[in-house]
Design an enzyme around this catalytic site. Sequence first.
Site, mmCIF file in Angstrom:
data_model
loop_
_atom_site.group_PDB
_atom_site.id
_atom_site.type_symbol
_atom_site.label_atom_id
_atom_site.label_comp_id
_atom_site.label_asym_id
_atom_site.label_seq_id
_atom_site.Cartn_x
_atom_site.Cartn_y
_atom_site.Cartn_z
ATOM 1 N N ARG A 34 0.561 -0.617 0.209
ATOM 2 C CA ARG A 34 -0.277 0.249 0.180
ATOM 3 C C ARG A 34 0.872 1.207 0.198
ATOM 4 O O ARG A 34 0.603 2.320 -0.084
ATOM 5 C CB ARG A 34 -1.079 0.294 1.309
ATOM 6 C CG ARG A 34 -1.530 1.730 1.332
ATOM 7 C CD ARG A 34 -3.007 1.300 2.251
ATOM 8 N NE ARG A 34 -3.094 2.803 2.741
ATOM 9 C CZ ARG A 34 -3.760 3.035 4.606
ATOM 10 N NH1 ARG A 34 -4.954 1.455 4.122
ATOM 11 N NH2 ARG A 34 -5.058 3.676 4.210
ATOM 12 N N ASN B 54 -10.218 -4.776 0.070
ATOM 13 C CA ASN B 54 -10.444 -3.455 -1.165
ATOM 14 C C ASN B 54 -9.842 -3.852 -2.226
ATOM 15 O O ASN B 54 -8.584 -4.883 -2.255
ATOM 16 C CB ASN B 54 -10.009 -2.393 0.184
ATOM 17 C CG ASN B 54 -10.808 -1.401 0.582
ATOM 18 O OD1 ASN B 54 -11.578 -1.697 -0.322
ATOM 19 N ND2 ASN B 54 -11.034 -1.149 2.044
ATOM 20 N N CYS C 96 -18.319 -2.525 2.921
ATOM 21 C CA CYS C 96 -17.754 -1.446 3.538
ATOM 22 C C CYS C 96 -18.228 -0.508 4.484
ATOM 23 O O CYS C 96 -19.303 -0.503 4.866
ATOM 24 C CB CYS C 96 -17.587 -0.636 2.077
ATOM 25 S SG CYS C 96 -17.412 0.813 2.856
ATOM 26 N N HIS D 243 -17.518 3.076 -2.736
ATOM 27 C CA HIS D 243 -16.769 4.474 -2.520
ATOM 28 C C HIS D 243 -17.123 5.706 -3.865
ATOM 29 O O HIS D 243 -15.946 6.694 -4.366
ATOM 30 C CB HIS D 243 -15.198 4.199 -2.619
ATOM 31 C CG HIS D 243 -14.357 3.831 -1.390
ATOM 32 N ND1 HIS D 243 -13.164 3.130 -1.630
ATOM 33 C CD2 HIS D 243 -14.859 2.835 -0.225
ATOM 34 C CE1 HIS D 243 -13.251 2.003 0.482
ATOM 35 N NE2 HIS D 243 -13.717 2.503 0.450
ATOM 36 N N TYR E 202 -15.134 9.678 -0.437
ATOM 37 C CA TYR E 202 -14.220 9.403 -1.417
ATOM 38 C C TYR E 202 -14.723 10.439 -2.261
ATOM 39 O O TYR E 202 -13.925 10.822 -3.232
ATOM 40 C CB TYR E 202 -14.433 8.166 -1.442
ATOM 41 C CG TYR E 202 -14.012 7.172 -0.283
ATOM 42 C CD1 TYR E 202 -12.625 6.992 -0.515
ATOM 43 C CD2 TYR E 202 -14.524 6.798 0.708
ATOM 44 C CE1 TYR E 202 -11.400 6.100 0.497
ATOM 45 C CE2 TYR E 202 -14.038 5.780 1.265
ATOM 46 C CZ TYR E 202 -12.681 5.708 1.100
ATOM 47 O OH TYR E 202 -11.868 4.682 2.468
HETATM 48 P P1 NAD Z 1 -3.913 -5.830 6.774
HETATM 49 O O1 NAD Z 1 -2.549 -5.021 6.076
HETATM 50 O O2 NAD Z 1 -3.480 -6.087 8.044
HETATM 51 O O3 NAD Z 1 -4.001 -7.302 6.178
HETATM 52 C C1 NAD Z 1 -5.110 -8.232 6.772
HETATM 53 C C2 NAD Z 1 -4.017 -9.541 6.775
HETATM 54 O O4 NAD Z 1 -4.404 -10.258 5.229
HETATM 55 C C3 NAD Z 1 -2.627 -9.449 7.907
HETATM 56 O O5 NAD Z 1 -2.011 -10.151 8.366
HETATM 57 C C4 NAD Z 1 -2.128 -10.452 6.136
HETATM 58 O O6 NAD Z 1 -0.817 -10.864 6.865
HETATM 59 C C5 NAD Z 1 -3.206 -11.144 5.311
HETATM 60 N N1 NAD Z 1 -2.479 -11.331 4.521
HETATM 61 C C6 NAD Z 1 -1.759 -10.914 3.546
HETATM 62 N N2 NAD Z 1 -2.354 -11.324 2.091
HETATM 63 C C7 NAD Z 1 -3.007 -13.146 2.699
HETATM 64 C C8 NAD Z 1 -3.238 -13.641 1.616
HETATM 65 N N3 NAD Z 1 -2.878 -14.053 0.839
HETATM 66 N N4 NAD Z 1 -4.156 -15.156 2.067
HETATM 67 C C9 NAD Z 1 -4.744 -14.303 3.623
HETATM 68 N N5 NAD Z 1 -4.179 -13.527 4.375
HETATM 69 C C10 NAD Z 1 -3.212 -12.819 3.969
HETATM 70 O O7 NAD Z 1 -5.065 -4.921 6.354
HETATM 71 P P2 NAD Z 1 -6.470 -3.940 7.290
HETATM 72 O O8 NAD Z 1 -5.457 -2.680 6.851
HETATM 73 O O9 NAD Z 1 -6.465 -5.263 8.382
HETATM 74 O O10 NAD Z 1 -7.419 -4.164 6.085
HETATM 75 C C11 NAD Z 1 -7.199 -6.000 5.578
HETATM 76 C C12 NAD Z 1 -7.947 -4.805 3.773
HETATM 77 O O11 NAD Z 1 -9.654 -5.070 4.259
HETATM 78 C C13 NAD Z 1 -8.019 -4.414 3.364
HETATM 79 O O12 NAD Z 1 -8.118 -5.076 1.374
HETATM 80 C C14 NAD Z 1 -8.155 -3.790 3.473
HETATM 81 O O13 NAD Z 1 -8.532 -2.706 1.854
HETATM 82 C C15 NAD Z 1 -9.602 -3.980 3.443
HETATM 83 N N6 NAD Z 1 -10.239 -2.877 4.251
HETATM 84 C C16 NAD Z 1 -11.590 -2.149 3.572
HETATM 85 C C17 NAD Z 1 -13.107 -1.791 4.239
HETATM 86 C C18 NAD Z 1 -13.616 -1.876 4.244
HETATM 87 O O14 NAD Z 1 -14.599 -0.720 3.714
HETATM 88 N N7 NAD Z 1 -14.710 -2.849 2.750
HETATM 89 C C19 NAD Z 1 -12.056 -0.963 5.305
HETATM 90 C C20 NAD Z 1 -11.143 -1.337 6.048
HETATM 91 C C21 NAD Z 1 -10.075 -2.086 5.328
HETATM 92 C C1 G6P Z 2 -12.481 3.642 5.260
HETATM 93 C C2 G6P Z 2 -13.091 2.731 3.837
HETATM 94 C C3 G6P Z 2 -11.653 1.346 3.758
HETATM 95 C C4 G6P Z 2 -10.924 1.865 3.306
HETATM 96 C C5 G6P Z 2 -10.474 2.683 4.983
HETATM 97 C C6 G6P Z 2 -8.753 3.058 5.279
HETATM 98 O O1 G6P Z 2 -12.948 4.404 4.763
HETATM 99 O O2 G6P Z 2 -14.095 2.658 3.786
HETATM 100 O O3 G6P Z 2 -12.546 0.781 2.690
HETATM 101 O O4 G6P Z 2 -9.586 0.863 3.239
HETATM 102 O O5 G6P Z 2 -11.491 3.259 5.355
HETATM 103 O O6 G6P Z 2 -8.676 3.715 6.609
HETATM 104 P P1 G6P Z 2 -7.108 3.208 6.978
HETATM 105 O O7 G6P Z 2 -6.979 3.639 8.210
HETATM 106 O O8 G6P Z 2 -6.679 1.608 6.790
HETATM 107 O O9 G6P Z 2 -6.754 4.403 5.853
HETATM 108 MN MN MN Z 3 -14.841 0.996 2.329
#
Ligand code: NAD
Ligand code: G6P
Ligand code: MN
Length: 433
Positions: free
Chosen positions: A93, A147, A169, A199, A252
Amino acid sequence: GIKIATIGGGSSYTPELMEGFIKRYQELPIREIWLVDVEEGKEKLSIIGGLTKRMWKAAGYPVEIHTTLNRQEALKDADFVTTQFRVGFLDARIKDERIPLLHGMLGQETNGAGGIFKALRTIPVMEGIVEDMRRLCPNAWLINFTNPSGIITEAVIRRMGWKRCIGLCNVPVISMMSEPGLIGKKPGELNYRFAGLNHFHWHRVFDESGKEVTGRILEHINEKNGGTPVNIYHAPFPMDILRSMKAIPCGYHRYYIAQKEMLAHSLEEFHTERGTRAEQMKETERELFALYRNPELSKKPEQLSRRGGAYYSDAACECINAIYNDKKIPMVVSTENNGAIPCLPSDCIVEVSAVISAAGAWPMVWGEMSGAMRGQLQLMKAMEECVIQAAMYGDPGALKEAFMLNPLIENGGEGDKVLKELLIAHEKYLPRF
Ligand code: NAD
Ligand code: G6P
Ligand code: MN
């Protein structure tokens, strides 16, 4: 009892997910939870596993917690699979954010060139997960949080053909929690209608008597509690455009509607010691895991609310609850359009208000989009389709088309350099390029 498998279990968001399940345990009788991660995430997974066990123990419920690096073992006979993984970890990222910024373009987790590359890395892994699910848990629901959530959900449902998938989300949850206060109402008192893409959606709001209050809320949208998640800089929205659209944009939209202001703010952080959002989150994550390690801790710490995804368990756990208990309740999800937004293909994935029941998500009709909104939506959906084509077939032409369509990327010149540099930076996670 229910078996849940969570892919990316080492995420710092897992305690929030657990809190959501614990709150709903009486309705949602979970028997086992399997947290899956990869070798590089082993340490995070073990810390999260420990905290998870303490949380369930403190709650007094007999749920089995397993941590594993073996995805198949976790997926076997699962009822619900939740995905929250990050291919390439926070370091990937950081590259998504820094490389475009170095060339004067926005670098962001889900928007612009960085967002495109996050999808390129994620989709091949998702194909493996869906393949495993076909064999090991053919009736399971896939609740996707990974995401870019809308693009990943579209790839899973429309291209991989796995229909039992819902994308989530937290942004709509944040809007519905924070906006009512702007006009002296409480959460739950207002009626919400959302439509658009993940988003990239808008909403309209009505009060208890049925009167539309969209315009009243719009007038306060630039205030601190205007519904924008903490990860997005609050550049003011240009009010003339919003008044003309007569719909409330999600936070967004600022990246597009106030492109220069948002870019200037990102560049300013990038050039100081604050660094990009991902760099800041690396530090936040370190602090969170230091807390999670503490054997005295057995609940979600308040500090997790510094992450932009706070409150996502309200979406994830409630969605699973609604499917399991056939609740027929409204939620905002990414699901098949089916005519809800007539100006987009009926089989594409949109983020809309929908009724969630045992049969999954059924979207509510928004109806015609006004010209400006229609134009933006059609452009963004076409861009998403090109990204998926590129990710699934290693198609370099489709990738260039996605870059061409994306409003946050310059065409030619510096844009071409960003493309080349991101391909090299992420080589390890792009098996088809
Ligand atoms: P993070 O960097 O902590 O990753 C989460 C875990 O995924 C880590 O422990 C990592 O080791 C693991 N990982 C990496 N590759 C993998 C694979 N191939 N198989 C299984 N596990 C694997 O990330 P985070 O900040 O906790 O975010 C996790 C995900 O959720 C991201 O894709 C982020 O964009 C998404 N997210 C989505 C929203 C939303 O609104 N939809 C909000 C926040 C985060
Ligand atoms: C929220 C969104 C996620 C996004 C995240 C980022 O706004 O819905 O999809 O990825 O926050 O949060 P962070 O704390 O990782 O920047
Ligand atoms: Mn989101």
